[in-house]
Structures are given as C-alpha cells and as structure tokens.
Design a protein around this motif. Structure first.
Motif, short mmCIF file in Angstrom:
data_model
loop_
_atom_site.label_atom_id
_atom_site.label_comp_id
_atom_site.label_asym_id
_atom_site.label_seq_id
_atom_site.Cartn_x
_atom_site.Cartn_y
_atom_site.Cartn_z
N UNK A 192 0.88 -1.18 0.00
CA UNK A 192 0.00 0.00 0.00
C UNK A 192 0.91 1.22 0.00
N UNK A 193 1.13 1.80 -1.17
CA UNK A 193 2.11 2.87 -1.31
C UNK A 193 1.51 4.22 -0.92
N UNK A 194 2.36 5.20 -0.93
CA UNK A 194 1.90 6.55 -0.63
C UNK A 194 2.31 6.99 0.76
N UNK A 195 2.63 8.27 0.89
CA UNK A 195 3.04 8.83 2.17
C UNK A 195 1.83 9.11 3.05
N UNK A 196 0.71 9.48 2.44
CA UNK A 196 -0.50 9.81 3.19
C UNK A 196 -1.35 8.57 3.44
N UNK B 231 4.93 10.75 15.57
CA UNK B 231 4.81 9.79 16.67
C UNK B 231 5.69 8.58 16.41
N UNK B 232 5.72 8.11 15.15
CA UNK B 232 6.59 6.98 14.79
C UNK B 232 8.05 7.34 15.00
N UNK C 3 -3.19 15.13 5.34
CA UNK C 3 -1.81 15.58 5.52
C UNK C 3 -1.51 15.87 7.00
N UNK C 4 -2.43 16.54 7.66
CA UNK C 4 -2.24 16.87 9.08
C UNK C 4 -2.17 15.60 9.92
N UNK C 5 -3.09 14.66 9.67
CA UNK C 5 -3.09 13.40 10.42
C UNK C 5 -1.81 12.61 10.16
N UNK C 6 -1.33 12.64 8.92
CA UNK C 6 -0.10 11.91 8.58
C UNK C 6 1.10 12.51 9.29
N UNK C 7 1.16 13.82 9.39
CA UNK C 7 2.26 14.48 10.11
C UNK C 7 2.31 14.00 11.55
N UNK D 94 11.01 15.17 8.35
CA UNK D 94 10.54 13.97 9.03
C UNK D 94 11.67 13.00 9.40
N UNK D 95 12.93 13.36 9.06
CA UNK D 95 14.08 12.49 9.33
C UNK D 95 13.92 11.12 8.67
N UNK D 96 13.34 11.11 7.47
CA UNK D 96 13.07 9.86 6.77
C UNK D 96 13.73 9.84 5.40
N UNK D 97 14.10 8.63 4.95
CA UNK D 97 14.54 8.42 3.56
C UNK D 97 13.71 7.27 3.00
N UNK D 98 12.87 7.57 1.99
CA UNK D 98 11.98 6.55 1.43
C UNK D 98 12.60 5.86 0.23
N UNK D 99 13.60 6.47 -0.40
CA UNK D 99 14.30 5.82 -1.51
C UNK D 99 15.77 6.20 -1.45
N UNK D 100 16.59 5.35 -2.05
CA UNK D 100 18.03 5.57 -2.03
C UNK D 100 18.64 5.03 -3.32
N UNK D 101 19.15 5.93 -4.16
CA UNK D 101 19.75 5.55 -5.44
C UNK D 101 21.28 5.50 -5.37
#
Length: 239
Positions: A36-40, A169-170, A160-164, A92-99
């Motif tokens: 299930x893709x997508x940031x939101x 929290x994660x 978007x707000x809920x995802x933030x 968000x201190x995240x990396x979702x892809x890395x080339x």
C-alpha cells in the motif's frame, strides 16, 4: 495560465491517484506482495500530483515539440524528486528511496537512469493520457462548478495533518526504541529480537505500513533501530 485554479487542484488530485495506482501495482509485483504505497493515509501520492501538474503548466507551449517536452520533463521531474527527498529527510528524518547504488547519483536522491525514465513518462503522459484526463476534468468543471476542488482540498489537507502526527509519533517511538536497544546490547541476539518484536506490536496500522511498504525507509538518527527493522520486515514477509 492554461488551467483554472480549480482545474489545477483536480489535476493534482487525479494524477496523485494515478501515481498511487501505478506505484502500488509496480512495487507489489516487484516485491511479490501487496504494497500500500503513498506517504499519506489515502490512495494518492501527492509528489506525482505536484510533479505532473507543474510539468503540464511548464510544457504547455512546447507540447508539440517532443524533444523539448522530453528535456523539460526530465528536468522538472528530477528537481521534484530531489527536493521531495530533502523535505522528507530534514522535516521527518526519513529516507523513502536511495539511489546510491546507481551510477551518477546525487546524494542517493536522484540518478540519471531514473531521470531519463521520468522523461519518457512525461512524453507518454502529455501525449496519451492528458488529452483523455482533460476531457473528464472539463466535464467535471461544468457539472460541479468547482466544488469537487473544495472537497479535495479539505480531504487531502486533513489527511496531511493526520499523517504528520502519525509520522512524528513513529519517529519519536523509534528514537526511544533506538536508545533501549543500545542499552540492551549485552543481551543475546535472540532476546533482542524478541524485545524488538514486542515493541513493533505497539505500532499503528499506518506506521507498520510505512515500514513494510517502504523497505528502504530509514530514520537518519536511529541507526540501531534501522538494523533491527530490516530483520523484522524480512521475518514478517516470510511468515
């Protein structure tokens, strides 16, 4: 401006959904399980919506020139991908892809082979998909008088707000768990894995989705958690 403001919003939403469908199908086939893709939370990927809408506006006067269309598509798509990566990392201190494994990559955020692929996608999009989509949006504008755009803004804005909140929290949880794992390093590996599994069970559905659907996801300040997270994902897929 080739589009009205409400048309731009509906275009953004439409291509966000199309991008989500494409990425979900492609990644599910590639990874041999449903992703299930997508940031939101919802079934849309805003990065596709932003990129495609910007491309359609920027290429409006050159769409009959295939070469210029391809070049502009490569440039715009690459810029979006780069800054989307920067945004995710520093906000968000995240990396979702890395080339990093691809030739000519820039900080692992973008790579020539990926950018060239986006250029082909842009030409196909503008020449094949957009004419059909534009007919639907023109019909929708006549029927709803722009109210659909308002609904889209409310729904995606709330999402978007809920995802933030969910991602923050994660992130805070992973930082806490990272500290716990560092303090428990004297335990044997089996007990550490058991402790980590118990910690993971406290995650929400959306937080688990982030980790399983984006196996390259890394929190830049939780090195030990990232190591155990990869083992947990592998174990989850094998079960």
């Amino acid at each position: 401006m080739p589009f009205t403001f409400s048309e731009i919003i509906v275009l953004f939403f439409t291509y966000s959904v199309i991008g989500w469908i494409w990425e979900t199908i492609y990644c599910s086939i590639k990874d041999h399980h449903y992703d299930y893709r997508g940031f939101l939370f919802g079934p849309y990927c805003p990065v596709y919506g932003f990129a495609v809408t910007t491309i359609l506006i920027c290429t409006y006067r050159i769409q009959n020139n295939i070469f210029l269309l391809y070049v502009v598509g490569v440039i715009v798509a690459t810029i979006f991908e780069y800054f989307a990566s920067v945004f995710l990392q520093y906000v968000f201190h995240m990396k979702l892809w890395d080339y990093s494994h691809l030739w000519g990559n820039i900080q692992g955020r973008v790579a020539p082979i990926i950018s060239l692929f986006w250029g082909i996608g842009v030409v196909f999009l503008v020449k094949v998909i957009q004419p059909f989509i534009q007919k639907l949006i023109t019909w929708e504008e006549i029927k709803t008088h722009g109210y659909l755009a308002l609904i889209i803004v409310i729904v995606m804005g709330t999402d978007f707000i809920l995802t933030i909140f969910s991602v923050e929290k994660l992130h805070m949880s992973t930082k806490s768990w990272n500290e716990r794992l560092n303090t428990r390093m004297k335990l044997d590996e089996g007990k550490l894995n058991q402790a980590f599994d118990k910690l993971m069970e406290t995650l929400s559905w959306n937080q688990k989705r982030f980790l399983t659907s984006f196996p390259q996801l890394k929190f830049t300040d939780t090195k030990k958690f990232n190591q155990f997270k990869n083992r947990w994902i592998k174990k989850r897929r094998e079960s």
